[in-house]
Design a protein around this motif. Structure first.
Motif: not given
Length: 264
Positions: A210-219, A237-245
């Motif tokens: 998946y195109p992920v620069l950094e996984y979150p520590k908590k969400i 981006i993973k699955g159908q989720y957008l992840m933010f800083e």
């Protein structure tokens, strides 16, 4: 740049990493190109994906009235074992249900958080696994209709979960699992009418990046109803989720039918 449209699930293209696209009626965004950049989303209103009316979304991008009428939202979608097209029995629209149900289906094991069992149409491999955020997946059996896939899934639910722990998936807390070994363990658990398909189904393991620069520590989850305007830096981006800083995550598919304006 500014984009406006109605959300539908992101389209994905297999690759290393997977390529994601957010598609509107008259435009699209290549989401991978936005990684590491500011992203603002504003909720503008509802639009049912079936009737196109500006009505509150009930489920799956549909308003209440459409959800309980259209054939693509029948109970057999979420519970394949309820499929009846192979018996020539209609749920809502037999012609539609025959096209959807009477085609090859895959029952699979996937590693997304823990091990899970699931069902998908063969034509949706590997899209289904990408949508779920699976890191690895392997087919157990390929069967000729959705009913056989459904009763297989039911038989295996007491041994494997059929749900994904989405928080663990997004935190990338994934236990290493030998899918080939687990597949061999499964064979005696298959229903009698499905046993014949086990040996004819290949053992290919699908690995997904998946195109992920950094996984979150908590969400924390973004809800466009309670937070109609959100801005953050897109980090994955993973699955159908957008992840933010800041640890915010946004499930695009959960907000299908929501009209939005996006600034990037």
């Amino acid at each position: 740049m500014q984009y406006e449209g109605v959300l539908t699930k992101m389209q994905a293209e297999a690759g290393s990493p997977i390529q994601y696209y957010l598609v509107f009626e008259d435009s699209f965004l290549h989401m991978n190109q936005l990684l590491g950049k500011p992203f603002e989303i504003t909720f503008m209103g509802y639009q049912c994906l079936h009737c196109s009316k500006k009505k509150k979304i009930y489920r799956m991008g549909y308003c209440y009235d459409c959800f309980y009428v259209i054939p693509g939202a029948g109970d057999w979608i979420m519970r394949p074992e309820l499929s009846t097209a192979h018996l020539d029995v209609a749920d809502r629209d037999l012609e539609y249900e025959k096209k959807a149900q009477l085609q090859p289906h895959i029952v699979y094991l996937a590693s997304a958080s823990d091990m899970k069992v699931g069902v998908t149409r063969k034509t949706q491999v590997p899209t289904r696994w990408i949508d779920q955020g699976a890191s690895q997946a392997i087919a157990l059996v390929e069967v000729p209709n959705r009913y056989l896939a459904g009763i297989t899934e039911v038989a295996l639910k007491s041994h494997f979960s059929d749900k994904i722990n989405w928080k663990k998936m997004l935190l990338n807390e994934i236990a290493p699992i030998d899918l080939t070994e687990r597949r061999r363990f499964v064979q005696p658990l298959l229903p009698d009418e499905v046993q014949q398909y086990f040996e004819t189904t290949g053992e290919k393991i699908y690995n997904l990046e998946y195109p992920v620069l950094e996984y979150p520590k908590k969400i924390s989850s973004l809800n466009l109803v309670t937070t109609p305007v959100f801005e953050g830096k897109l980090t994955g981006i993973k699955g159908q989720y957008l992840m933010f800083e800041d640890g915010t995550v946004f499930n695009v598919r959960a907000f299908e039918g929501f009209g939005v304006r996006i600034n990037v």
